[in-house]
Design a protein around this motif. Structure first.
Motif, PDB file in Angstrom:
ATOM      1  N   VAL A  26       0.841  -1.199   0.000  1.00  0.00           N
ATOM      2  CA  VAL A  26       0.000   0.000   0.000  1.00  0.00           C
ATOM      3  C   VAL A  26       0.874   1.247   0.000  1.00  0.00           C
ATOM      4  O   VAL A  26       2.040   1.219   0.400  1.00  0.00           O
ATOM      5  CB  VAL A  26      -0.961   0.039   1.212  1.00  0.00           C
ATOM      6  CG1 VAL A  26      -1.956  -1.107   1.143  1.00  0.00           C
ATOM      7  CG2 VAL A  26      -0.212   0.032   2.529  1.00  0.00           C
ATOM      8  N   ILE A  27       0.259   2.325  -0.448  1.00  0.00           N
ATOM      9  CA  ILE A  27       0.865   3.657  -0.429  1.00  0.00           C
ATOM     10  C   ILE A  27       0.053   4.462   0.569  1.00  0.00           C
ATOM     11  O   ILE A  27      -1.183   4.526   0.465  1.00  0.00           O
ATOM     12  CB  ILE A  27       0.806   4.296  -1.829  1.00  0.00           C
ATOM     13  CG1 ILE A  27       1.517   3.401  -2.848  1.00  0.00           C
ATOM     14  CG2 ILE A  27       1.398   5.710  -1.802  1.00  0.00           C
ATOM     15  CD1 ILE A  27       1.163   3.707  -4.292  1.00  0.00           C
ATOM     16  N   LYS A  28       0.741   5.068   1.535  1.00  0.00           N
ATOM     17  CA  LYS A  28       0.033   5.801   2.589  1.00  0.00           C
ATOM     18  C   LYS A  28       0.571   7.220   2.708  1.00  0.00           C
ATOM     19  O   LYS A  28       1.737   7.482   2.460  1.00  0.00           O
ATOM     20  CB  LYS A  28       0.215   5.107   3.942  1.00  0.00           C
ATOM     21  CG  LYS A  28      -0.257   3.685   3.979  1.00  0.00           C
ATOM     22  CD  LYS A  28      -0.223   3.062   5.369  1.00  0.00           C
ATOM     23  CE  LYS A  28       1.051   3.328   6.132  1.00  0.00           C
ATOM     24  NZ  LYS A  28       1.079   2.733   7.462  1.00  0.00           N
ATOM     25  N   ILE A  29      -0.326   8.093   3.132  1.00  0.00           N
ATOM     26  CA  ILE A  29       0.034   9.446   3.566  1.00  0.00           C
ATOM     27  C   ILE A  29      -0.626   9.635   4.913  1.00  0.00           C
ATOM     28  O   ILE A  29      -1.848   9.480   5.038  1.00  0.00           O
ATOM     29  CB  ILE A  29      -0.449  10.526   2.579  1.00  0.00           C
ATOM     30  CG1 ILE A  29       0.239  10.367   1.238  1.00  0.00           C
ATOM     31  CG2 ILE A  29      -0.213  11.920   3.148  1.00  0.00           C
ATOM     32  CD1 ILE A  29      -0.192  11.362   0.205  1.00  0.00           C
ATOM     33  N   ASP A  59      -3.082   7.162   6.052  1.00  0.00           N
ATOM     34  CA  ASP A  59      -4.263   6.971   5.221  1.00  0.00           C
ATOM     35  C   ASP A  59      -3.835   6.289   3.924  1.00  0.00           C
ATOM     36  O   ASP A  59      -2.913   6.757   3.249  1.00  0.00           O
ATOM     37  CB  ASP A  59      -4.923   8.321   4.911  1.00  0.00           C
ATOM     38  CG  ASP A  59      -6.293   8.170   4.294  1.00  0.00           C
ATOM     39  OD1 ASP A  59      -6.907   7.084   4.436  1.00  0.00           O
ATOM     40  OD2 ASP A  59      -6.758   9.133   3.666  1.00  0.00           O
ATOM     41  N   VAL A  60      -4.462   5.191   3.567  1.00  0.00           N
ATOM     42  CA  VAL A  60      -4.134   4.471   2.346  1.00  0.00           C
ATOM     43  C   VAL A  60      -4.651   5.268   1.155  1.00  0.00           C
ATOM     44  O   VAL A  60      -5.850   5.566   1.063  1.00  0.00           O
ATOM     45  CB  VAL A  60      -4.743   3.053   2.359  1.00  0.00           C
ATOM     46  CG1 VAL A  60      -4.521   2.361   1.024  1.00  0.00           C
ATOM     47  CG2 VAL A  60      -4.141   2.229   3.487  1.00  0.00           C
ATOM     48  N   VAL A  61      -3.738   5.619   0.242  1.00  0.00           N
ATOM     49  CA  VAL A  61      -4.101   6.400  -0.943  1.00  0.00           C
ATOM     50  C   VAL A  61      -3.807   5.646  -2.235  1.00  0.00           C
ATOM     51  O   VAL A  61      -4.059   6.158  -3.323  1.00  0.00           O
ATOM     52  CB  VAL A  61      -3.394   7.771  -0.952  1.00  0.00           C
ATOM     53  CG1 VAL A  61      -3.818   8.602   0.255  1.00  0.00           C
ATOM     54  CG2 VAL A  61      -1.890   7.611  -0.997  1.00  0.00           C
ATOM     55  N   GLY A  62      -3.268   4.440  -2.117  1.00  0.00           N
ATOM     56  CA  GLY A  62      -2.967   3.667  -3.308  1.00  0.00           C
ATOM     57  C   GLY A  62      -2.448   2.288  -2.957  1.00  0.00           C
ATOM     58  O   GLY A  62      -2.292   1.933  -1.785  1.00  0.00           O
ATOM     59  N   PHE A  63      -2.174   1.521  -4.019  1.00  0.00           N
ATOM     60  CA  PHE A  63      -1.663   0.170  -3.823  1.00  0.00           C
ATOM     61  C   PHE A  63      -0.860  -0.254  -5.037  1.00  0.00           C
ATOM     62  O   PHE A  63      -0.953   0.346  -6.110  1.00  0.00           O
ATOM     63  CB  PHE A  63      -2.798  -0.814  -3.533  1.00  0.00           C
ATOM     64  CG  PHE A  63      -3.940  -0.812  -4.516  1.00  0.00           C
ATOM     65  CD1 PHE A  63      -3.864  -1.546  -5.711  1.00  0.00           C
ATOM     66  CD2 PHE A  63      -5.105  -0.108  -4.260  1.00  0.00           C
ATOM     67  CE1 PHE A  63      -4.912  -1.563  -6.608  1.00  0.00           C
ATOM     68  CE2 PHE A  63      -6.170  -0.124  -5.160  1.00  0.00           C
ATOM     69  CZ  PHE A  63      -6.065  -0.857  -6.341  1.00  0.00           C
TER      70      PHE A  63
END
Length: 160
Positions: free
Chosen positions: A46-49, A52-56
């Motif tokens: 996952v991609i987080k900021i 908060d997960v904003v992508g995968f």
């Protein structure tokens, strides 16, 4: 700040809340299909900021064995998705920039990362190139939506 992490059950609901455009699903996969993929050798991330997960995305440990254009000790990057609500903010490029260090830490036996990006998906190609990938100049013709550019990034540099 961008953070990459392996997929954990606590992220599943956030991934399911990502609503992709029709254009995105033609080049990638839905959140449901992403979570359902249990292919051996495919690792989910996952991609987080700010937690908060904003992508995968997926990393394919057997990409070299399945594609003759990929040298040994190369990972494959697949299904790289940013939630449309977060697009246009440079998040995709920052996530791509974070990949080499992440891979060197979690996949130290790999020294190159490869991906294919559809020739119609210029925005994604531009993001990968700005993130340090190099266009091999060759095309892959096995994609479901037409020819794809073959991009790669050497991870053996000490700058990561």
């Amino acid at each position: 700040m961008i953070e990459l992490d392996s997929l954990k059950p606590k992220y599943h609901q956030k991934i399911l809340e990502i609503s992709l455009t029709t254009e995105q699903t033609q080049f990638s996969t839905s959140p449901i299909a992403f979570l359902a993929d249990k292919t051996i050798g495919i690792d989910h991330h996952v991609i987080k900021i700010a937690n908060d997960v904003v992508g995968f995305f997926k990393l394919d440990r057997y990409f070299a064995e399945q594609n003759d254009f990929v040298p040994v000790r190369s990972l494959g990057l697949k299904t790289f998705v940013i939630d449309p609500a977060f697009q246009g903010q440079g998040i995709g490029q920052r996530a791509v920039n974070a990949l080499p260090a992440y891979i060197k830490k979690h996949y130290p036996k790999f020294n190159t990362i490869y991906l294919t990006v559809n020739c119609k998906n210029e925005a994604a190609k531009h993001c990968y190139i700005k993130g340090g990938f190099i266009d091999s100049g060759e095309l892959y013709y096995g994609g479901p939506v037409g020819p794809q550019h073959i991009l790669y990034q050497d991870l053996s540099s000490s700058r990561f």
